[in-house]
Design a protein around this motif. Structure first.
Motif, short mmCIF file in Angstrom:
data_model
loop_
_atom_site.label_atom_id
_atom_site.label_comp_id
_atom_site.label_asym_id
_atom_site.label_seq_id
_atom_site.Cartn_x
_atom_site.Cartn_y
_atom_site.Cartn_z
N PRO A 1 0.84 -1.21 0.00
CA PRO A 1 0.00 0.00 0.00
C PRO A 1 0.87 1.25 0.00
O PRO A 1 2.08 1.19 0.23
CB PRO A 1 -0.78 -0.13 1.31
CG PRO A 1 0.11 -0.95 2.19
CD PRO A 1 0.81 -1.92 1.29
N ASP A 2 0.24 2.39 -0.27
CA ASP A 2 0.97 3.65 -0.28
C ASP A 2 1.10 4.24 1.12
O ASP A 2 1.99 5.06 1.38
CB ASP A 2 0.26 4.64 -1.19
CG ASP A 2 0.24 4.17 -2.63
OD1 ASP A 2 1.31 4.17 -3.26
OD2 ASP A 2 -0.84 3.79 -3.11
N LEU A 3 0.21 3.82 2.03
CA LEU A 3 0.24 4.31 3.41
C LEU A 3 -0.51 3.33 4.30
O LEU A 3 -1.42 2.64 3.84
CB LEU A 3 -0.41 5.70 3.48
CG LEU A 3 -0.39 6.40 4.85
CD1 LEU A 3 -0.06 7.89 4.69
CD2 LEU A 3 -1.75 6.27 5.54
N LYS B 1 4.63 13.78 1.08
CA LYS B 1 6.05 13.53 1.41
C LYS B 1 6.56 12.30 0.67
O LYS B 1 7.67 12.29 0.12
CB LYS B 1 6.21 13.32 2.93
CG LYS B 1 6.10 14.57 3.76
CD LYS B 1 6.31 14.24 5.23
CE LYS B 1 6.20 15.47 6.11
NZ LYS B 1 6.38 15.12 7.54
N ASN B 2 5.75 11.25 0.65
CA ASN B 2 6.14 10.00 0.01
C ASN B 2 6.30 10.20 -1.49
O ASN B 2 7.20 9.65 -2.12
CB ASN B 2 5.08 8.92 0.28
CG ASN B 2 5.64 7.53 0.11
OD1 ASN B 2 6.78 7.25 0.45
ND2 ASN B 2 4.83 6.64 -0.44
N ALA C 1 5.65 7.39 10.82
CA ALA C 1 5.72 8.71 10.21
C ALA C 1 4.94 9.74 11.01
O ALA C 1 5.27 10.93 11.01
CB ALA C 1 5.18 8.65 8.78
N ASP C 2 3.89 9.28 11.71
CA ASP C 2 3.04 10.20 12.46
C ASP C 2 2.27 9.38 13.50
O ASP C 2 2.24 8.14 13.46
CB ASP C 2 2.07 10.93 11.53
CG ASP C 2 1.51 12.21 12.15
OD1 ASP C 2 1.79 12.49 13.33
OD2 ASP C 2 0.78 12.92 11.44
N TYR C 3 1.64 10.09 14.44
CA TYR C 3 0.91 9.44 15.53
C TYR C 3 -0.32 10.28 15.86
O TYR C 3 -0.19 11.48 16.10
CB TYR C 3 1.81 9.33 16.77
CG TYR C 3 1.33 8.43 17.88
CD1 TYR C 3 2.05 7.31 18.26
CD2 TYR C 3 0.15 8.71 18.58
CE1 TYR C 3 1.63 6.47 19.30
CE2 TYR C 3 -0.29 7.88 19.61
CZ TYR C 3 0.45 6.77 19.96
OH TYR C 3 0.03 5.95 20.98
N ILE C 4 -1.49 9.67 15.81
CA ILE C 4 -2.71 10.37 16.17
C ILE C 4 -3.45 9.56 17.23
O ILE C 4 -3.51 8.33 17.15
CB ILE C 4 -3.60 10.64 14.94
CG1 ILE C 4 -4.79 11.54 15.30
CG2 ILE C 4 -4.06 9.34 14.28
CD1 ILE C 4 -5.52 12.10 14.09
N ILE D 1 7.65 -3.33 8.73
CA ILE D 1 7.11 -2.56 7.60
C ILE D 1 8.22 -1.69 7.03
O ILE D 1 8.79 -0.85 7.72
CB ILE D 1 5.92 -1.68 8.05
CG1 ILE D 1 4.80 -2.56 8.60
CG2 ILE D 1 5.41 -0.84 6.88
CD1 ILE D 1 3.66 -1.78 9.23
N LYS D 2 8.56 -1.91 5.77
CA LYS D 2 9.66 -1.19 5.14
C LYS D 2 9.16 -0.31 3.99
O LYS D 2 8.34 -0.73 3.18
CB LYS D 2 10.69 -2.20 4.59
CG LYS D 2 11.21 -3.20 5.62
CD LYS D 2 11.97 -2.52 6.75
CE LYS D 2 12.51 -3.55 7.75
NZ LYS D 2 13.17 -2.90 8.90
N ASP D 3 9.68 0.90 3.93
CA ASP D 3 9.45 1.83 2.82
C ASP D 3 7.98 2.18 2.60
O ASP D 3 7.56 2.45 1.47
CB ASP D 3 10.04 1.26 1.52
CG ASP D 3 11.52 0.95 1.64
OD1 ASP D 3 12.22 1.76 2.27
OD2 ASP D 3 11.97 -0.08 1.12
#
Length: 222
Positions: free
Chosen positions: A46-48, A115-116, A93-96, A67-69
């Motif tokens: 997946p992309d994200l 960003k990706n 990358a982030d945390y919510i 999980i890589k890349d």
């Protein structure tokens, strides 16, 4: 459209987020345990990823290092600052924090995807119709592509980043010596010859010009 993998064992939250993402035009994949997610990731990328931490089987903390890349936004009820910092340092990358505002989550997703996209674009070097993929060591043009050897890639990257400029033979040998210490002035001619063949195979034209007694130049000019 980008594909987003939601990993959350709470079926209600998983479905709500899925519907919101699909409404925004995203493609969505869903997993309800860390083990199921790992299986999905073994044959798709997946992309994200939206990752819950408290998962059955394999926890989010255990899954994250595998999980890589792929950018990962952790979506968790755990609000401890130390835990957030550790996960961000560990690759998130982030945390919510749950409960979250859907518009905020969508905004954070947009930021990470941008960003990706920029990161992926930075891996490409372009000159006229030629594209050099610095991750895959591949040149492409006109929907055709050629795989480069390690030495060919080092030479091509140097010529593309100095296009329309003559690069001296000794400069080439010096600049690529760290990656290809076995390349000599004699073998350089062979590598250039092979590069020319590969470029002609995908573009139908010669792009590398020899400047007698000096070196080589990448140019689209006749």
């Amino acid at each position: 459209m980008p594909n987003i993998l939601i990993i959350d064992d709470d079926a209600h939250i998983n479905d709500i987020v899925s519907k919101a993402l699909k409404a925004e035009g995203y493609e969505v994949s869903q997993a309800y345990s860390g083990t199921e997610a790992l299986m999905l990731l073994s044959h798709s990328k997946p992309d994200l990823i939206l990752l819950d931490l408290m998962l059955p089987g394999l926890s989010g903390e255990e899954l994250l290092p595998q999980i890589k890349d792929i950018p990962v936004i952790v979506v968790s009820a755990k609000a401890d600052v130390t835990n957030k910092v550790e996960l961000l340092i560990g690759g998130a990358a982030d945390y919510i924090t749950k409960p979250f505002d859907m518009q905020e989550l969508l905004a954070r997703i947009t930021v990470q995807l941008r960003k990706n996209e920029r990161s992926a674009d930075n891996a490409l070097i372009r000159y006229h119709d030629i594209t050099l993929d610095t991750d895959k060591h591949m040149i492409s043009a006109c929907d055709k592509e050629q795989k480069l050897t390690r030495t060919e890639f080092a030479i091509m990257k140097l010529l593309m980043t100095n296009h329309e400029q003559v690069v001296a033979k000794l400069t080439i040998l010096d600049r690529i010596s760290m990656d290809t210490p076995d390349c000599t002035e004699d073998s350089l001619k062979i590598h250039i010859y092979n590069l020319r063949k590969k470029l002609k195979a995908i573009t139908g034209r010669d792009y590398i010009s020899s400047v007698w007694g000096i070196g080589f130049m990448l140019t689209a000019k006749s």
